[in-house]
Design an enzyme around this catalytic site. Sequence first.
Site, PDB file in Angstrom:
ATOM      1  N   ASP A   1      -7.981  -0.172   7.138  1.00  0.00           N
ATOM      2  CA  ASP A   1      -7.987  -1.415   7.910  1.00  0.00           C
ATOM      3  C   ASP A   1      -6.591  -1.720   8.433  1.00  0.00           C
ATOM      4  OD1 ASP A   1     -10.582  -2.528   8.102  1.00  0.00           O
ATOM      5  OD2 ASP A   1     -10.549  -3.018   5.975  1.00  0.00           O
TER       6      ASP A   1
ATOM      7  N   LYS B   1       0.804  -1.221   0.000  1.00  0.00           N
ATOM      8  CA  LYS B   1       0.000   0.000   0.000  1.00  0.00           C
ATOM      9  C   LYS B   1       0.841   1.277   0.000  1.00  0.00           C
ATOM     10  CE  LYS B   1      -4.220  -1.581  -0.108  1.00  0.00           C
ATOM     11  NZ  LYS B   1      -5.245  -1.280   0.885  1.00  0.00           N
TER      12      LYS B   1
END
Length: 374
Positions: A102, A77
């Site tokens: 998350d 990410k």
Amino acid sequence: MSATGYLINKQAGYSPQLADNVQTILNDFNASFKFHQSLASYRSTPLVELATLAKKTGINRLLVKDESQRFGTGALKILGATFAVNHFAENEDVIGICTATDGNHGRAVAWASRQRGIKSVVFVPVYTAKSRIEAIEDEGAKVIVSKGDYDTAVSEAAYFAREKNFKLIQDTAWSNYMDVPAYITAGYYTQLNEIAQQTNNFTSPRIDVIFVQAGVGSWPSAVVHFLRKNLDNQHIKIVCVEPYESDCIYESIRRKSLTTTAKSQKTIMAGLNCGTPSALALEILKEGIDAFLLISDKHSIDAIKYLNAPLPGDPYVVAGESGAAGLAGYLATVNSHGLAELKNYLAIGSESNILVVNSENITDPLLTSSLLEE
């Protein structure tokens, strides 16, 4: 029996309906690669081979793109977050950055914000593990625990950003919020350019099937657009993998409209536990994904064992529950009698070369340790 489900999505040609400004962002396949290469800490991540597991499961080659050491954050990410944060910090007066996560996306946004000297605030779902919260805080962000699930955290982050005049760097898109998720998606092209270099544009070895895990769908949509649009590669089959209990993309494809999951969202694959898909990602995925697959937590556990405690001769890969989900999808496909039709459709056999991605390091050490001991 472990719960599974699948949808075959036969392709008639890749032609997603994207706004002109979004196409401009997504069709620049080299900008993020050049940006990331300019960073002092940039290193290409390895493409490793699980030869013993490939033989055990009856295929030719099984390759893993290992993101567990990416920029020291341990997750894929960081590529999307850094590219987006840099773009908007360079082109707008950004006093602060806000996001919901998350786990890995929030840590990545916090890391990228700190590199630019910008304060960051990260909202997390109420069920977020303490270790994931601490990892985000260690990057300098203020963490706010939401009153609800991931979708609730996204709404709270968007409201906070409006009220405080912060820049919302969110990887999920909705009707009037497309540019930021598009830049995040384009950030992942760095990984795909690396794979293209490592495999001679996915031809050496010739990749036959890629299993990509999905939360809201931003990274899988980057894989699809890079292969289908940039390389004009239509022969590689791409399988989108989600947790059985958090199936927002699968349900949206089944219902032919953007849909929030009606299932429990109870899964160990926390990084994939999203209630509603990104509208931008969904448009791309429905046009370019060949099959949508649901896997159980049991499948994820099997996969982390093969990565963290490999078969003789295979390399050790540090993988969390979400990171191992692509491999879990592959293993479910070749080992589950109920997925025989899917395996046949993908033409997986003794000559097949399969690619999966370990998208994250271990993010909840207590959980992973307990699962490996089962």
